[in-house]
Enzyme design. Structure first.
Site, PDB file in Angstrom:
ATOM      1  N   HIS A 188      -2.284   2.467   2.691  1.00 45.35           N
ATOM      2  CA  HIS A 188      -1.225   1.457   2.744  1.00 45.35           C
ATOM      3  C   HIS A 188      -1.741   0.144   2.162  1.00 45.35           C
ATOM      4  O   HIS A 188      -2.956  -0.088   2.119  1.00 45.35           O
ATOM      5  CB  HIS A 188      -0.821   1.197   4.199  1.00 45.35           C
ATOM      6  CG  HIS A 188      -0.081   2.314   4.864  1.00 45.35           C
ATOM      7  ND1 HIS A 188      -0.464   2.864   6.067  1.00 45.35           N
ATOM      8  CD2 HIS A 188       1.053   2.967   4.494  1.00 45.35           C
ATOM      9  CE1 HIS A 188       0.403   3.814   6.408  1.00 45.35           C
ATOM     10  NE2 HIS A 188       1.326   3.907   5.472  1.00 45.35           N
ATOM     11  N   CYS A 245      -2.159  -0.960  12.410  1.00 47.25           N
ATOM     12  CA  CYS A 245      -1.240   0.174  12.625  1.00 47.25           C
ATOM     13  C   CYS A 245      -0.958   0.430  14.097  1.00 47.25           C
ATOM     14  O   CYS A 245       0.052   1.051  14.435  1.00 47.25           O
ATOM     15  CB  CYS A 245      -1.832   1.466  12.082  1.00 47.25           C
ATOM     16  SG  CYS A 245      -2.591   1.375  10.494  1.00 47.25           S
TER      17      CYS A 245
HETATM   18  N1  GLY Z   1      -2.546   9.001   9.914  1.00 47.36           N
HETATM   19  C1  GLY Z   1      -1.741   7.957   9.461  1.00 47.36           C
HETATM   20  C2  GLY Z   1      -0.860   8.383   8.361  1.00 47.36           C
HETATM   21  O1  GLY Z   1      -1.306   9.134   7.512  1.00 47.36           O
HETATM   22  O2  GLY Z   1       0.261   8.008   8.266  1.00 47.36           O
END
Ligand code: GLY
Length: 256
Positions: free
Chosen positions: A164, A251
């Site tokens: 991300h 996150c």
């Molecule tokens: N494990 C986080 C994702 O891949 O979205």
């Protein structure tokens, strides 16, 4: 100032979540202990926590940030880019509605993961990634601009090593960004003060400013020293088990 955050602990089958890392399976007991310390840190920063139960139907559900974008004038439920994560939004939508958020939503076929959205005061950087597509980014940009924000897109699809945008970029407050070398010269960041992280400490780029503190991953001493020199009050947290599952500090909570 943030006042609250939604958190959700990892489930017993956390190891069945998505990951591109090759660091071995997570130790779930250790992940739970790390999550508990993360929650303690948020409370130390003054946040009231809304604790959702673990969700074994969705092994990535502890990464709550991907399910919504929450800004004071704009709350948007996302449409996560990974099919198997889409169901995670239901519990978050319900919880946010109970807290009184007026919710907008990203609609099909667009996709957005909250991990690609980096709020930097009134400006918002929107990552285009394997999870957030151009259509989802455009939908979100329209909603943010209608709420008075400016936005810019950062295409990270060719940036190695990050899932991300916020895997490689954090807003530290006061016009300052923390970012990996591969993003540091991107034109979107040209007007910002940039704290560049060396490649062997790249995981430390995912930090979270929570009111007067900066949460950073433990184990990255040069980054920590630089941030302390700049005057940040750090809380260092061991993130080893979440790193194995391609997750970072940001996150693990939805802050508002
Ligand atoms: N494990 C986080 C994702 O891949 O979205």
């Amino acid at each position: 100032m943030f006042r609250s955050a939604i958190v959700r602990p990892p489930s017993a089958n956390f190891a069945e979540g998505l990951t591109r890392e090759s660091l071995g399976p997570p130790d779930v007991a250790l992940a739970l202990a790390q999550h508990a310390r993360y929650c303690d840190a948020l409370e130390r920063c003054g946040l009231n926590l809304i604790r959702l139960p673990a969700d074994a139907r969705h092994p990535d559900a502890c990464f709550v940030e991907d399910t919504a974008v929450l800004l004071p004038r704009c709350s948007v439920i996302t449409r996560p880019g990974a099919d198997r994560r889409r169901g995670e939004i239901d519990a978050i939508r319900e919880s946010l509605a109970q807290q009184g958020h007026a919710l907008q939503a990203i609609v099909e076929p667009g996709t957005v993961d909250g991990g690609d959205i980096c709020e930097a005061g009134e400006h918002v950087f929107i990552g285009i990634s394997a999870r957030t597509d151009a259509g989802g980014a455009a939908q979100l940009a329209r909603r943010l601009q209608a709420a008075g924000h400016t936005t810019s897109e950062v295409d990270i699809r060719d940036t190695p090593g990050i899932l991300h945008l916020k895997s490689g970029l954090s807003w530290l407050g006061d016009g300052r960004l923390l970012l990996i070398a591969a993003l540091a010269d991107h034109p979107a960041f040209a007007a910002w003060e940039r704290v560049r992280i060396e490649s062997d400490e790249a995981y430390a780029a995912n930090a979270v400013r929570v009111n007067d503190h900066l949460l950073v991953a433990a184990g990255y001493p040069r980054t920590a020293a630089r941030l302390r020199e700049l005057g940040h009050a750090l809380i260092e947290l061991d993130m080893s088990e979440f790193r194995k599952m391609d997750g970072g500090l940001s996150c693990l909570s939805l802050r508002y």
